[in-house]
Design a protein around this motif. Structure first.
Motif, mmCIF file in Angstrom:
data_model
loop_
_atom_site.group_PDB
_atom_site.id
_atom_site.type_symbol
_atom_site.label_atom_id
_atom_site.label_comp_id
_atom_site.label_asym_id
_atom_site.label_seq_id
_atom_site.Cartn_x
_atom_site.Cartn_y
_atom_site.Cartn_z
ATOM 1 N N ILE A 87 5.468 -0.383 -7.423
ATOM 2 C CA ILE A 87 6.833 -0.930 -7.442
ATOM 3 C C ILE A 87 7.854 0.188 -7.446
ATOM 4 C CG2 ILE A 87 8.500 -2.216 -8.858
ATOM 5 C CD1 ILE A 87 6.193 -3.986 -9.798
ATOM 6 N N SER A 88 7.615 1.209 -8.277
ATOM 7 C CA SER A 88 8.547 2.329 -8.389
ATOM 8 C C SER A 88 8.735 3.039 -7.042
ATOM 9 C CB SER A 88 8.033 3.310 -9.444
ATOM 10 O OG SER A 88 8.870 4.445 -9.534
ATOM 11 N N VAL A 89 7.616 3.293 -6.363
ATOM 12 C CA VAL A 89 7.682 3.996 -5.070
ATOM 13 C C VAL A 89 8.422 3.159 -4.029
ATOM 14 C CG1 VAL A 89 6.294 4.869 -3.153
ATOM 15 C CG2 VAL A 89 5.614 5.355 -5.508
ATOM 16 N N LEU A 90 8.114 1.871 -3.970
ATOM 17 C CA LEU A 90 8.747 0.989 -2.979
ATOM 18 C C LEU A 90 10.233 0.806 -3.255
ATOM 19 C CD1 LEU A 90 5.894 -1.675 -2.668
ATOM 20 C CD2 LEU A 90 6.532 0.052 -0.971
ATOM 21 N N LEU A 91 10.626 0.761 -4.534
ATOM 22 C CA LEU A 91 12.044 0.671 -4.873
ATOM 23 C C LEU A 91 12.792 1.912 -4.409
ATOM 24 C CD1 LEU A 91 11.975 -0.882 -8.480
ATOM 25 C CD2 LEU A 91 12.982 -1.924 -6.427
ATOM 26 N N GLU A 92 12.170 3.071 -4.632
ATOM 27 C CA GLU A 92 12.815 4.329 -4.216
ATOM 28 C C GLU A 92 13.002 4.393 -2.706
ATOM 29 O OE1 GLU A 92 10.544 7.549 -5.762
ATOM 30 O OE2 GLU A 92 11.075 7.154 -7.855
ATOM 31 N N GLN A 93 12.096 3.719 -1.959
ATOM 32 C CA GLN A 93 12.197 3.734 -0.499
ATOM 33 C C GLN A 93 13.127 2.640 0.026
ATOM 34 O OE1 GLN A 93 8.168 3.466 0.917
ATOM 35 N NE2 GLN A 93 7.640 5.537 0.255
ATOM 36 N N GLY A 94 13.709 1.836 -0.902
ATOM 37 C CA GLY A 94 14.725 0.866 -0.513
ATOM 38 C C GLY A 94 14.216 -0.475 -0.036
ATOM 39 N N PHE A 95 12.955 -0.786 -0.283
ATOM 40 C CA PHE A 95 12.414 -2.076 0.147
ATOM 41 C C PHE A 95 13.008 -3.204 -0.706
ATOM 42 C CE2 PHE A 95 9.232 0.714 1.949
ATOM 43 C CZ PHE A 95 8.911 0.083 3.147
ATOM 44 N N ILE A 146 13.116 -6.825 -2.804
ATOM 45 C CA ILE A 146 12.187 -7.360 -3.803
ATOM 46 C C ILE A 146 11.116 -8.245 -3.167
ATOM 47 C CG2 ILE A 146 11.990 -8.768 -5.888
ATOM 48 C CD1 ILE A 146 13.363 -6.064 -6.287
ATOM 49 N N ALA A 147 11.489 -9.083 -2.226
ATOM 50 C CA ALA A 147 10.534 -10.007 -1.599
ATOM 51 C C ALA A 147 9.402 -9.248 -0.912
ATOM 52 C CB ALA A 147 11.257 -10.917 -0.612
ATOM 53 N N ILE A 148 9.749 -8.146 -0.225
ATOM 54 C CA ILE A 148 8.732 -7.344 0.476
ATOM 55 C C ILE A 148 7.829 -6.632 -0.531
ATOM 56 C CG2 ILE A 148 8.360 -5.439 2.067
ATOM 57 C CD1 ILE A 148 9.436 -7.958 3.371
ATOM 58 N N ILE A 149 8.431 -6.118 -1.612
ATOM 59 C CA ILE A 149 7.644 -5.438 -2.650
ATOM 60 C C ILE A 149 6.627 -6.405 -3.251
ATOM 61 C CG2 ILE A 149 7.756 -4.362 -4.929
ATOM 62 C CD1 ILE A 149 10.490 -3.241 -4.156
ATOM 63 N N ALA A 150 7.070 -7.644 -3.515
ATOM 64 C CA ALA A 150 6.177 -8.645 -4.097
ATOM 65 C C ALA A 150 4.984 -8.914 -3.186
ATOM 66 C CB ALA A 150 6.948 -9.934 -4.366
ATOM 67 N N ILE A 169 2.391 -5.946 -3.277
ATOM 68 C CA ILE A 169 1.520 -5.820 -4.464
ATOM 69 C C ILE A 169 0.883 -7.163 -4.843
ATOM 70 C CG2 ILE A 169 2.871 -3.876 -5.338
ATOM 71 C CD1 ILE A 169 4.052 -5.778 -7.410
ATOM 72 N N HIS A 170 1.043 -8.170 -3.948
ATOM 73 C CA HIS A 170 0.371 -9.460 -4.113
ATOM 74 C C HIS A 170 0.745 -10.159 -5.437
ATOM 75 C CE1 HIS A 170 -2.001 -8.330 -0.640
ATOM 76 N NE2 HIS A 170 -2.342 -7.216 -1.249
ATOM 77 N N CYS A 171 2.043 -10.303 -5.646
ATOM 78 C CA CYS A 171 2.494 -11.050 -6.826
ATOM 79 C C CYS A 171 3.775 -11.803 -6.453
ATOM 80 C CB CYS A 171 2.736 -10.118 -8.005
ATOM 81 S SG CYS A 171 4.225 -9.119 -7.860
ATOM 82 N N HIS A 172 4.266 -12.642 -7.365
ATOM 83 C CA HIS A 172 5.492 -13.390 -7.117
ATOM 84 C C HIS A 172 6.688 -12.475 -7.308
ATOM 85 C CE1 HIS A 172 8.538 -16.573 -7.445
ATOM 86 N NE2 HIS A 172 7.661 -17.331 -6.813
ATOM 87 N N ARG A 173 7.752 -12.730 -6.582
ATOM 88 C CA ARG A 173 8.932 -11.865 -6.684
ATOM 89 C C ARG A 173 9.557 -11.900 -8.075
ATOM 90 N NH1 ARG A 173 10.360 -16.120 -3.346
ATOM 91 N NH2 ARG A 173 11.996 -17.514 -4.126
#
Length: 313
Positions: free
Chosen positions: A14-22, A24-28, A31-35
């Protein structure tokens, strides 16, 4: 989507994807979880300049420990203390409390006893192996015996005890260095065989096992052992008796409960810590006979030896 606790590794994702600007829906999805789980994770680090996966994981673990699932009510603790003082095992206590809707795992009871011991308490004295430390973890990840076949692969019919010819095996020790006693029990009839050996070596135990079971070779379908090194030659036993040998999970004596119970009865005749060199073969035969001709409630008060020989015939 089934709910699962987030792991520390996923929090770092999550931390890495947030830093890359993705978003929330894409991050979820990544990592195979709910947003909503991702939103909760970010909320854990409010007041921080950015999402901190290490801090978020520590907070999640602490909250989990404080949850009702991890908190045992005082009334339940009083019940388990009462049963423990009656020398019941943690497995027996856990089973009974679960039946009366007061669930507690046997692992939790072991940990409770360990904490009590560290604080100077004496609860550990009510355990059969009170002097031994309850071990769980690395040692149970993989057996140390070559080509060992797990009990998980054992036919399901063995669990029901409906089939005749499934056996459990163990060793009983006396004073250190004075030998051992090989004990074997047939699961359906509770018929019990014992033989004294000069040592707990794999060679001596293998030889005694084959000698005890060879007269009943046609009725030896499976043998279940613990993970002791004395059963390292299990393949030789399997070949000689044309059977299959399975290994219980480490530190799960309940998976060979009938054999463990019979070993407890054997202690009436062969005391713990005795010099086995002074125990005669006549006494061993006497103890085996007494145990086999003791009526069993689980057999509707029939005698194991009688039931066994009827099935053999």
């Amino acid at each position: 989507m089934n709910y699962q606790q987030l792991t520390e590794a996923r929090r770092y994702q999550i931390s890495v994807l947030l830093e890359q600007g993705f978003p929330i829906a894409i991050i979820a999805k990544c990592i195979h979880c709910h947003r909503s789980s991702v939103y909760r994770e970010i909320k854990r680090c409010q007041g921080q300049p950015h999402y901190n996966p290490k801090m978020a994981h520590q907070k999640a673990v602490e909250l989990r420990r404080q949850s009702a699932k991890y908190t045992i009510p005082e009334r339940r603790i009083e019940s388990l203390l009462l049963l423990l003082q009656l020398d019941w095992s943690p497995e027996q206590i856990s089973h009974v409390l679960n039946l009366v809707k007061e669930p507690v795992s046997h692992e939790w009871i072991y940990r409770y006893i360990a904490r009590n011991k560290r604080n100077g308490g004496k609860l550990y004295r009510h355990l059969r192996q009170g002097h031994k430390r309850y071990r769980r973890g690395k040692a149970e990840q993989a057996p140390t015996i070559k080509n060992a076949v797990s009990i998980d692969e054992r036919p399901a019919i063995v669990d029901s005890r409906e089939r005749f010819g499934d056996w459990e095996i163990d060793t009983v020790l006396g004073q250190h260095g004075t030998g051992a006693i090989v004990t074997i029990l047939e699961r359906k009839t509770r018929f019990y065989l014992i033989k004294k050996v000069n040592s707990k070596s794999a060679e001596d135990v293998t030889r005694a096992t084959i000698e005890l079971l060879m007269p009943y070779k046609a009725h030896v379908l499976t043998i279940t052992a613990d993970n002791g090194r004395e059963f390292a030659n299990h393949e030789e036993i399997a070949n000689a008796l044309d059977t299959k040998v399975y290994f219980a999970h480490p530190y799960r004596s309940c998976e060979r409960g009938a054999n463990e119970n019979a070993n407890g009865l054997l202690r009436q005749y062969v005391k713990k810590g005795v010099d086995l060199r002074l125990v005669s073969n006549e006494l061993i035969e006497f103890a085996q006979s007494r145990i086999n001709y003791r009526p069993k409630k689980c057999l509707k008060f029939k005698q194991p030896a009688v039931v066994f020989h009827q099935l053999v015939a």
